[in-house]
Design a protein around this motif. Structure first.
Motif, short mmCIF file in Angstrom:
data_model
loop_
_atom_site.label_atom_id
_atom_site.label_comp_id
_atom_site.label_asym_id
_atom_site.label_seq_id
_atom_site.Cartn_x
_atom_site.Cartn_y
_atom_site.Cartn_z
N ASP A 1 56.62 -4.44 43.67
CA ASP A 1 57.65 -4.48 42.91
C ASP A 1 58.45 -5.74 43.08
OD1 ASP A 1 60.33 -4.05 42.27
OD2 ASP A 1 60.48 -2.09 43.22
N GLY A 2 58.52 -6.35 42.17
CA GLY A 2 58.91 -7.91 42.30
C GLY A 2 60.49 -8.09 42.33
N MET A 3 60.99 -9.00 42.86
CA MET A 3 62.55 -9.20 42.75
C MET A 3 62.59 -10.80 42.56
SD MET A 3 62.89 -8.98 46.71
CE MET A 3 61.58 -7.71 46.60
N GLY A 4 63.95 -10.98 41.91
CA GLY A 4 64.24 -12.49 41.32
C GLY A 4 64.70 -12.43 40.16
N GLY A 5 65.58 -13.50 39.93
CA GLY A 5 66.29 -13.71 38.41
C GLY A 5 65.14 -14.15 37.38
N HIS A 6 65.34 -14.22 36.04
CA HIS A 6 64.75 -14.41 35.09
C HIS A 6 63.44 -13.55 35.16
CE1 HIS A 6 63.53 -17.01 31.69
NE2 HIS A 6 62.45 -17.35 32.32
N LYS A 7 62.39 -14.27 35.01
CA LYS A 7 60.98 -13.48 35.08
C LYS A 7 60.41 -13.72 36.67
CE LYS A 7 59.78 -12.73 30.26
NZ LYS A 7 58.76 -12.94 29.17
N ALA A 8 61.24 -14.18 37.54
CA ALA A 8 60.47 -14.53 38.83
C ALA A 8 59.84 -13.36 39.38
CB ALA A 8 61.50 -15.55 39.62
N GLY A 9 60.50 -12.16 39.23
CA GLY A 9 60.07 -10.95 40.04
C GLY A 9 58.60 -10.70 39.43
N ASP A 10 58.67 -10.93 38.19
CA ASP A 10 57.30 -10.72 37.50
C ASP A 10 56.08 -11.28 37.97
OD1 ASP A 10 59.66 -9.86 35.83
OD2 ASP A 10 58.35 -10.06 33.91
N ILE A 11 56.54 -12.44 38.14
CA ILE A 11 55.51 -13.67 38.55
C ILE A 11 55.01 -13.34 39.82
CG2 ILE A 11 55.10 -15.88 39.15
CD1 ILE A 11 56.82 -16.60 36.87
N ALA A 12 56.00 -13.00 40.97
CA ALA A 12 55.80 -12.70 42.38
C ALA A 12 54.74 -11.42 42.49
CB ALA A 12 56.99 -12.42 42.94
N SER A 13 55.17 -10.18 41.72
CA SER A 13 54.37 -9.36 42.10
C SER A 13 53.00 -9.13 41.24
CB SER A 13 55.02 -8.08 41.35
OG SER A 13 55.27 -8.16 39.89
N GLU A 14 52.84 -9.79 40.24
CA GLU A 14 51.55 -10.15 39.66
C GLU A 14 50.73 -11.45 40.53
OE1 GLU A 14 49.31 -11.26 35.17
OE2 GLU A 14 51.32 -11.28 35.44
N MET A 15 51.17 -12.30 41.09
CA MET A 15 50.76 -13.06 41.99
C MET A 15 50.14 -12.48 43.14
SD MET A 15 52.81 -16.46 42.27
CE MET A 15 52.13 -17.14 43.54
N ALA A 16 50.80 -11.44 43.77
CA ALA A 16 50.34 -10.68 45.01
C ALA A 16 49.23 -9.94 44.80
CB ALA A 16 51.58 -10.27 45.56
N VAL A 17 49.31 -9.04 43.76
CA VAL A 17 48.34 -8.16 43.25
C VAL A 17 47.10 -8.87 42.95
CG1 VAL A 17 47.61 -6.41 41.90
CG2 VAL A 17 50.04 -6.40 42.75
N SER A 18 47.21 -9.94 41.99
CA SER A 18 46.14 -10.41 41.38
C SER A 18 45.28 -11.40 42.43
CB SER A 18 46.44 -11.19 40.19
OG SER A 18 46.88 -10.43 39.12
N HIS A 19 46.07 -11.99 43.03
CA HIS A 19 44.99 -12.91 44.14
C HIS A 19 44.64 -12.10 45.22
CE1 HIS A 19 46.22 -16.93 42.48
NE2 HIS A 19 47.50 -16.43 42.32
N LEU A 20 45.30 -11.06 45.90
CA LEU A 20 44.82 -10.13 47.02
C LEU A 20 43.72 -9.72 46.46
CD1 LEU A 20 45.47 -9.53 49.73
CD2 LEU A 20 46.85 -7.35 48.81
N GLY A 21 43.71 -9.10 45.26
CA GLY A 21 42.61 -8.26 44.52
C GLY A 21 41.38 -9.27 44.33
N ASP A 22 41.58 -10.31 43.67
CA ASP A 22 40.56 -11.40 43.80
C ASP A 22 39.74 -11.87 45.00
OD1 ASP A 22 39.15 -13.48 41.76
OD2 ASP A 22 39.89 -14.65 43.64
N ALA A 23 40.49 -11.96 45.97
CA ALA A 23 39.88 -12.15 47.48
C ALA A 23 39.28 -11.18 48.10
CB ALA A 23 40.92 -12.51 48.33
N TRP A 24 39.73 -9.70 47.61
CA TRP A 24 39.07 -8.80 48.13
C TRP A 24 37.60 -8.40 47.22
CZ3 TRP A 24 38.79 -5.38 52.09
CH2 TRP A 24 38.35 -4.40 52.10
N GLU A 25 37.62 -8.60 46.03
CA GLU A 25 36.43 -8.72 45.48
C GLU A 25 35.32 -9.63 45.79
OE1 GLU A 25 38.10 -7.08 40.89
OE2 GLU A 25 37.85 -9.24 41.46
N ASN A 26 35.60 -10.76 46.31
CA ASN A 26 34.69 -11.79 46.87
C ASN A 26 34.22 -11.43 48.60
OD1 ASN A 26 34.12 -13.73 44.72
ND2 ASN A 26 36.50 -13.51 44.55
N SER A 27 34.75 -10.34 48.84
CA SER A 27 34.65 -10.11 50.37
C SER A 27 33.58 -9.10 50.65
CB SER A 27 35.89 -9.36 51.04
OG SER A 27 36.00 -8.25 50.72
N GLY A 28 33.12 -8.97 51.62
CA GLY A 28 32.01 -7.86 51.94
C GLY A 28 32.14 -6.87 53.22
N LEU A 29 33.44 -6.74 53.35
CA LEU A 29 33.73 -6.02 54.72
C LEU A 29 33.60 -4.69 54.54
CD1 LEU A 29 37.48 -7.75 55.28
CD2 LEU A 29 34.84 -8.68 56.10
#
Length: 253
Positions: free
Chosen positions: A36-64
């Motif tokens: 759930d992002g926060m911040g003015g303009h569209k900053a919250g959108d960017i923060a939430s999408e960054m966190a989900v997408s980058h964390l997910g990409d790193a997970w997909e490349n792991s074998g834990l």
């Protein structure tokens, strides 16, 4: 279908700053993430999408596959995403002050590993009982735990949205981790506060109890109820129901 989520702008907001998705690593272990992002303009959108997408990409490349190793991986990589958000917010003036909550769950062997930063929640639903797994990192929750306010006062407190912990504020963030065992018929609910500020736990449990409806129908009904009760915020709901595969292992697909 054993994982389903829906995100809705709500009735009052001009844009949706929530973001959610789920991923599998190369061993087939699922990780669901909701922010759930926060911040003015569209900053919250960017923060939430960054966190989900980058964390997910790193997970997909792991074998834990090991519980303890995954716990440490989650803590480390949430902090990597926190650093990324902090750096972007200082690099670009229009992103200044952006941040996000995060709640995530991995299904490993016979356990849910739940991680959270902020006030997006995870609930464990079993045998008709709804139990909040995560602890809200908010000023109101601190006041509630110290006995300074009542549960009733907390529901409508004027400082309800002030967080004591989130991604994007400091260079390092503490991540709460809870590991809980899985049993037959369990459901795990991840949600932004757009749900919990509009729908109480009894109403949530009532919807989750209905065995004749699918996960999709339950999620849709929860979102609709949040909007019917006012829809003052974006609302995102993810529902997970594991089942056992051929080898007796819990899976979410």
């Amino acid at each position: 279908m054993h994982i389903f989520f829906q995100s809705d702008i709500g009735k009052k907001r001009k844009n949706n700053q929530d973001f959610a998705n789920y991923f599998e690593n190369n061993q087939g272990i699922p990780l669901a993430v909701l922010c759930d992002g926060m911040g003015g303009h569209k900053a919250g959108d960017i923060a939430s999408e960054m966190a989900v997408s980058h964390l997910g990409d790193a997970w997909e490349n792991s074998g834990l596959t090991d519980v303890d190793t995954i716990v440490e991986w989650i803590k480390e990589h949430i902090n990597i995403e926190n650093t990324r958000i902090v750096e972007k917010s200082t690099q670009y003036p229009d992103l200044e002050g952006m941040g996000t909550t995060l709640v995530a769950v991995a299904l490993v062997e016979n356990h849910f590993i739940v991680a959270n930063v902020g006030d997006s929640r995870a609930y464990h639903f079993i045998n008709g009982n709804l139990k909040q797994v995560t602890d809200d990192h908010s000023l109101v929750n601190e006041l509630l735990k110290s006995g300074e306010i009542t549960t009733e006062a907390a529901m409508n407190h004027p400082q309800k949205n002030i967080l004591t912990r989130s991604l994007g504020v400091t260079k390092k963030v503490d991540v709460d981790i809870v590991t809980t065992s899985i049993s037959t018929g369990n459901q795990l609910l991840l949600c932004s506060d757009g749900l919990t500020n509009m729908v109480n736990d009894k109403e949530i449990a009532k919807i989750l109890t209905i065995s004749s409806t699918s996960l999709k129908e339950k999620v849709s009904e929860l979102v609709s109820l949040a909007n019917a009760n006012g829809g003052y915020d974006n609302v995102t709901v993810m529902l997970i129901e594991p089942n056992k595969g051929k080898e007796g292992k819990w899976i979410c697909k």
